[in-house]
Design an enzyme around this catalytic site. Structure first.
Site, PDB file in Angstrom:
ATOM      1  N   SER A   1      28.495  41.805  35.542  1.00  0.00           N
ATOM      2  CA  SER A   1      27.276  42.385  34.964  1.00  0.00           C
ATOM      3  C   SER A   1      27.189  43.848  35.363  1.00  0.00           C
ATOM      4  O   SER A   1      27.108  44.172  36.554  1.00  0.00           O
ATOM      5  CB  SER A   1      26.039  41.642  35.487  1.00  0.00           C
ATOM      6  OG  SER A   1      24.904  42.458  35.262  1.00  0.00           O
TER       7      SER A   1
ATOM      8  N   HIS B   1      29.469  41.876  30.858  1.00  0.00           N
ATOM      9  CA  HIS B   1      28.124  41.317  30.699  1.00  0.00           C
ATOM     10  C   HIS B   1      27.115  42.465  30.698  1.00  0.00           C
ATOM     11  O   HIS B   1      27.071  43.271  31.635  1.00  0.00           O
ATOM     12  CB  HIS B   1      27.839  40.326  31.824  1.00  0.00           C
ATOM     13  CG  HIS B   1      26.548  39.583  31.654  1.00  0.00           C
ATOM     14  ND1 HIS B   1      26.411  38.507  30.798  1.00  0.00           N
ATOM     15  CD2 HIS B   1      25.332  39.763  32.218  1.00  0.00           C
ATOM     16  CE1 HIS B   1      25.172  38.054  30.852  1.00  0.00           C
ATOM     17  NE2 HIS B   1      24.488  38.811  31.708  1.00  0.00           N
TER      18      HIS B   1
ATOM     19  N   ASP C   1      23.247  43.519  30.388  1.00  0.00           N
ATOM     20  CA  ASP C   1      21.881  43.004  30.560  1.00  0.00           C
ATOM     21  C   ASP C   1      20.848  43.948  29.957  1.00  0.00           C
ATOM     22  O   ASP C   1      20.682  45.075  30.409  1.00  0.00           O
ATOM     23  CB  ASP C   1      21.585  42.820  32.053  1.00  0.00           C
ATOM     24  CG  ASP C   1      22.283  41.604  32.627  1.00  0.00           C
ATOM     25  OD1 ASP C   1      22.169  40.515  32.039  1.00  0.00           O
ATOM     26  OD2 ASP C   1      22.950  41.744  33.676  1.00  0.00           O
TER      27      ASP C   1
ATOM     28  N   MET D   1      16.954  44.604  29.298  1.00  0.00           N
ATOM     29  CA  MET D   1      15.608  44.233  29.773  1.00  0.00           C
ATOM     30  C   MET D   1      14.586  45.201  29.205  1.00  0.00           C
ATOM     31  O   MET D   1      14.844  46.402  29.123  1.00  0.00           O
ATOM     32  CB  MET D   1      15.561  44.269  31.294  1.00  0.00           C
ATOM     33  CG  MET D   1      16.623  43.412  31.955  1.00  0.00           C
ATOM     34  SD  MET D   1      16.447  43.427  33.745  1.00  0.00           S
ATOM     35  CE  MET D   1      17.913  42.519  34.228  1.00  0.00           C
TER      36      MET D   1
ATOM     37  N   HIS E   1      23.293  40.134  26.861  1.00  0.00           N
ATOM     38  CA  HIS E   1      22.266  39.193  27.286  1.00  0.00           C
ATOM     39  C   HIS E   1      20.905  39.852  27.054  1.00  0.00           C
ATOM     40  O   HIS E   1      20.523  40.764  27.788  1.00  0.00           O
ATOM     41  CB  HIS E   1      22.501  38.864  28.777  1.00  0.00           C
ATOM     42  CG  HIS E   1      21.430  38.045  29.409  1.00  0.00           C
ATOM     43  ND1 HIS E   1      21.342  37.866  30.786  1.00  0.00           N
ATOM     44  CD2 HIS E   1      20.388  37.337  28.878  1.00  0.00           C
ATOM     45  CE1 HIS E   1      20.306  37.104  31.062  1.00  0.00           C
ATOM     46  NE2 HIS E   1      19.704  36.781  29.928  1.00  0.00           N
TER      47      HIS E   1
ATOM     48  N   MET F   1      17.148  40.153  27.286  1.00  0.00           N
ATOM     49  CA  MET F   1      15.916  39.718  27.965  1.00  0.00           C
ATOM     50  C   MET F   1      14.803  40.567  27.382  1.00  0.00           C
ATOM     51  O   MET F   1      14.234  41.447  28.044  1.00  0.00           O
ATOM     52  CB  MET F   1      16.052  39.915  29.485  1.00  0.00           C
ATOM     53  CG  MET F   1      17.025  38.924  30.122  1.00  0.00           C
ATOM     54  SD  MET F   1      17.637  39.453  31.739  1.00  0.00           S
ATOM     55  CE  MET F   1      19.043  40.435  31.219  1.00  0.00           C
TER      56      MET F   1
ATOM     57  N   MET G   1      20.599  30.412  33.395  1.00  0.00           N
ATOM     58  CA  MET G   1      20.196  31.343  34.442  1.00  0.00           C
ATOM     59  C   MET G   1      20.101  30.587  35.769  1.00  0.00           C
ATOM     60  O   MET G   1      19.433  29.553  35.846  1.00  0.00           O
ATOM     61  CB  MET G   1      18.811  31.951  34.141  1.00  0.00           C
ATOM     62  CG  MET G   1      18.751  32.895  32.957  1.00  0.00           C
ATOM     63  SD  MET G   1      19.928  34.247  32.997  1.00  0.00           S
ATOM     64  CE  MET G   1      19.454  35.135  34.485  1.00  0.00           C
TER      65      MET G   1
ATOM     66  N   ASP H   1      24.613  32.635  35.207  1.00  0.00           N
ATOM     67  CA  ASP H   1      24.246  34.027  35.484  1.00  0.00           C
ATOM     68  C   ASP H   1      23.228  34.100  36.617  1.00  0.00           C
ATOM     69  O   ASP H   1      22.107  33.620  36.472  1.00  0.00           O
ATOM     70  CB  ASP H   1      23.650  34.636  34.203  1.00  0.00           C
ATOM     71  CG  ASP H   1      23.363  36.120  34.321  1.00  0.00           C
ATOM     72  OD1 ASP H   1      23.681  36.723  35.355  1.00  0.00           O
ATOM     73  OD2 ASP H   1      22.811  36.677  33.343  1.00  0.00           O
TER      74      ASP H   1
HETATM   75  C1  DX5 Z   1      19.545  38.993  35.867  1.00  0.00           C
HETATM   76  C2  DX5 Z   1      20.778  39.357  35.063  1.00  0.00           C
HETATM   77  C3  DX5 Z   1      22.064  39.082  35.732  1.00  0.00           C
HETATM   78  C4  DX5 Z   1      22.282  39.833  37.017  1.00  0.00           C
HETATM   79  C5  DX5 Z   1      23.353  39.177  37.815  1.00  0.00           C
HETATM   80  O1  DX5 Z   1      18.430  39.018  35.047  1.00  0.00           O
HETATM   81  O2  DX5 Z   1      20.778  38.635  33.839  1.00  0.00           O
HETATM   82  O3  DX5 Z   1      23.144  39.289  34.832  1.00  0.00           O
HETATM   83  O4  DX5 Z   1      22.625  41.164  36.797  1.00  0.00           O
HETATM   84  O5  DX5 Z   1      23.472  39.863  39.006  1.00  0.00           O
HETATM   85  P1  DX5 Z   1      23.930  39.146  40.360  1.00  0.00           P
HETATM   86  O6  DX5 Z   1      25.305  38.623  40.122  1.00  0.00           O
HETATM   87  O7  DX5 Z   1      23.876  40.249  41.341  1.00  0.00           O
HETATM   88  O8  DX5 Z   1      22.945  38.044  40.626  1.00  0.00           O
HETATM   89 ZN    ZN Z   2      22.584  38.580  32.516  1.00  0.00          ZN
END
Ligand code: DX5
Ligand code: ZN
Length: 232
Positions: free
Chosen positions: A12, A37, A39, A41, A70, A72, A141, A183
């Site tokens: 990620s 990956h 992310d 947000m 991903h 969010m 998750m 994840d």
């Molecule tokens: C959290 C993200 C993850 C996160 C994982 O909302 O979706 O992808 O970055 O990070 P680690 O591996 O540090 O938990």
């Molecule tokens: Zn993620």
């Protein structure tokens, strides 16, 4: 208990150095990862704000491996075409963030991407029941979404076994393959039980990018994760 021989690693980039993102994604691909990956947000669906389609488009020429987006964010339908255009390969979203889950999954596939649903630690598996034929990935998750570097939630393991059984039954009945990704909080000390519970794809943010100065750099971390998952 089942140990899948397949293990895709998806670092990620949430934990990468954003000032050097092109360099970072090139380095993780060279180190042997399978997916990037990504992310997304929105400070609405989750209490944090990260990166959008422009950044996806900017990193796309730097890697040849798939970009695993991903989402969010809420809502999802208006942002999906922007990520498809920006070079996303896989787009996953949280079903609670879409008013019409079946429609959002179809939209992703119509745009030529692979589609998946993301289930939070407290989200029920029922979300999967009527859309199995529209899924290319299920993402479980193992932390509450919003931040990297959190602790793996142990109740993900029995949940993983249930999803693995659902996917295996679906495929045994002639259904399409569905990847099972985990994840949050994946490290060398828990990846074995995660893979044994049925995951074939593991996201790792802080475990990868937090170790760049360790022996072997990103390649060393990637090898350590694979060795820990499947010891000889
Ligand atoms: C959290 C993200 C993850 C996160 C994982 O909302 O979706 O992808 O970055 O990070 P680690 O591996 O540090 O938990
Ligand atoms: Zn993620």
């Amino acid at each position: 208990m089942r140990s899948s021989p397949v293990l895709r690693l998806a670092p990620s980039i949430l934990s990468a150095d954003f000032a050097r993102l092109g360099e970072e994604v090139r380095a993780i691909e060279a180190a042997g990862c399978d997916l990037v990956h990504f992310d997304v947000m929105d400070n609405h669906y989750v209490p944090n704000l990260t990166i959008g389609p422009l950044v996806c488009q900017a990193i796309r020429p730097h890697v040849s491996i798939p970009i695993d987006v991903h989402l969010m964010v809420e809502p999802v339908d208006s942002i999906i075409p922007l990520f498809a255009k920006a070079g996303a390969s896989i787009i996953t979203f949280h079903p609670e963030a879409s008013k019409h889950v079946d429609r959002s999954l179809s939209l992703i596939r119509e745009l030529g991407c692979k589609a998946g649903l993301v289930l939070n630690p407290a989200s029920p598996l029922d979300w999967l029941d009527h859309v199995m034929d529209k899924l290319d990935m299920v993402l479980l998750m193992s932390v509450n979404p919003g931040f990297g570097g959190q602790q793996f939630i142990a109740s993900t393991l029995p949940k993983l076994r249930l999803v693995r059984a659902k996917i295996d039954a679906h495929m045994a009945a002639g259904g399409q393959p569905i990847w099972l990704e985990v994840d949050g909080g994946v490290k060398t000390d828990n990846i074995r039980e995660i893979v044994q519970a049925g995951a074939d794809t593991c996201v790792a943010g802080s475990a990868v990018f937090g170790c760049k100065d360790a022996d072997g750099g990103y390649k060393g971390v990637m090898q350590a994760l694979r060795r820990a998952a499947h010891p000889a």
